[in-house]
Enzyme design. Structure first.
Site, short mmCIF file in Angstrom:
data_model
loop_
_atom_site.label_atom_id
_atom_site.label_comp_id
_atom_site.label_asym_id
_atom_site.label_seq_id
_atom_site.Cartn_x
_atom_site.Cartn_y
_atom_site.Cartn_z
N ALA A 230 0.83 -1.21 0.00
CA ALA A 230 0.00 0.00 0.00
C ALA A 230 0.87 1.26 0.00
O ALA A 230 0.58 2.22 -0.73
CB ALA A 230 -0.95 0.00 1.20
N PHE A 231 1.93 1.26 0.79
CA PHE A 231 2.80 2.44 0.84
C PHE A 231 3.50 2.65 -0.50
O PHE A 231 3.62 3.79 -0.98
CB PHE A 231 3.83 2.32 1.97
CG PHE A 231 4.70 3.55 2.10
CD1 PHE A 231 4.21 4.69 2.69
CD2 PHE A 231 6.00 3.55 1.62
CE1 PHE A 231 4.99 5.83 2.81
CE2 PHE A 231 6.79 4.68 1.74
CZ PHE A 231 6.29 5.82 2.33
N GLU B 48 -0.61 6.29 6.16
CA GLU B 48 -0.29 4.89 5.84
C GLU B 48 0.86 4.38 6.71
O GLU B 48 0.82 3.25 7.21
CB GLU B 48 0.06 4.74 4.36
CG GLU B 48 0.27 3.30 3.93
CD GLU B 48 -0.99 2.47 4.04
OE1 GLU B 48 -0.93 1.39 4.68
OE2 GLU B 48 -2.02 2.87 3.50
N GLU C 37 -0.32 -1.62 12.98
CA GLU C 37 -0.46 -3.03 12.62
C GLU C 37 0.77 -3.83 13.07
O GLU C 37 0.63 -4.95 13.59
CB GLU C 37 -0.67 -3.18 11.12
CG GLU C 37 -2.02 -2.70 10.66
CD GLU C 37 -2.23 -2.85 9.17
OE1 GLU C 37 -1.26 -3.17 8.44
OE2 GLU C 37 -3.38 -2.65 8.72
#
Length: 128
Positions: free
Chosen positions: A37-38, A76, A83
């Site tokens: 995602a990053f 993010e 997480e």
């Protein structure tokens, strides 16, 4: 990489502290780069930040267009940090762990919606 004593960063002062802090920040960016995602958001930033100079009609609009793109990446990274910390605690399911991860994900969603809204408004303004 060698391990430092807990709190060693707090003992540093001046330029030494800044140099070490920069090293930790670069390590954080490298760790973020390992997340899909990053990487996707970084590639989007590579496209959108230069485009901001064409879409924005003044320096403030360009700054805001760039800022919302960078904001998505910041959120993010924070979400990934949450997480990672939760995953370190343990792999078993827990309601609080799920809530923390879900809230981090929601923060990313809100930052993406903000970014899309600002860009849509700027493009609309440019075209009208």
């Amino acid at each position: 990489m060698h391990k430092e004593a807990v709190g060693a960063q707090k003992q540093r002062t001046g330029l030494n502290r800044i140099v070490h802090a920069l090293g930790y920040s670069v390590a954080g960016l490298r760790a973020g780069w390992s997340e899909t995602a990053f990487r996707q958001e970084a590639m989007l930033a590579v496209c959108l930040v230069p485009l901001a100079f064409f879409v924005g009609t003044n320096w403030l609009e360009v700054a805001v267009l760039c800022a919302v793109v960078i904001w998505v990446m910041v959120v993010e990274l924070l979400n990934t940090g949450i997480e990672t910390a939760i995953d370190r605690i343990g792999p078993e399911w827990h309601d609080l762990s799920k809530r923390a991860k879900d809230m981090g994900s929601a923060a990313v969603l809100l930052s993406l919606l903000l970014c899309a809204g600002v860009w849509a408004a700027a493009i609309w303004h440019r075209l009208s």
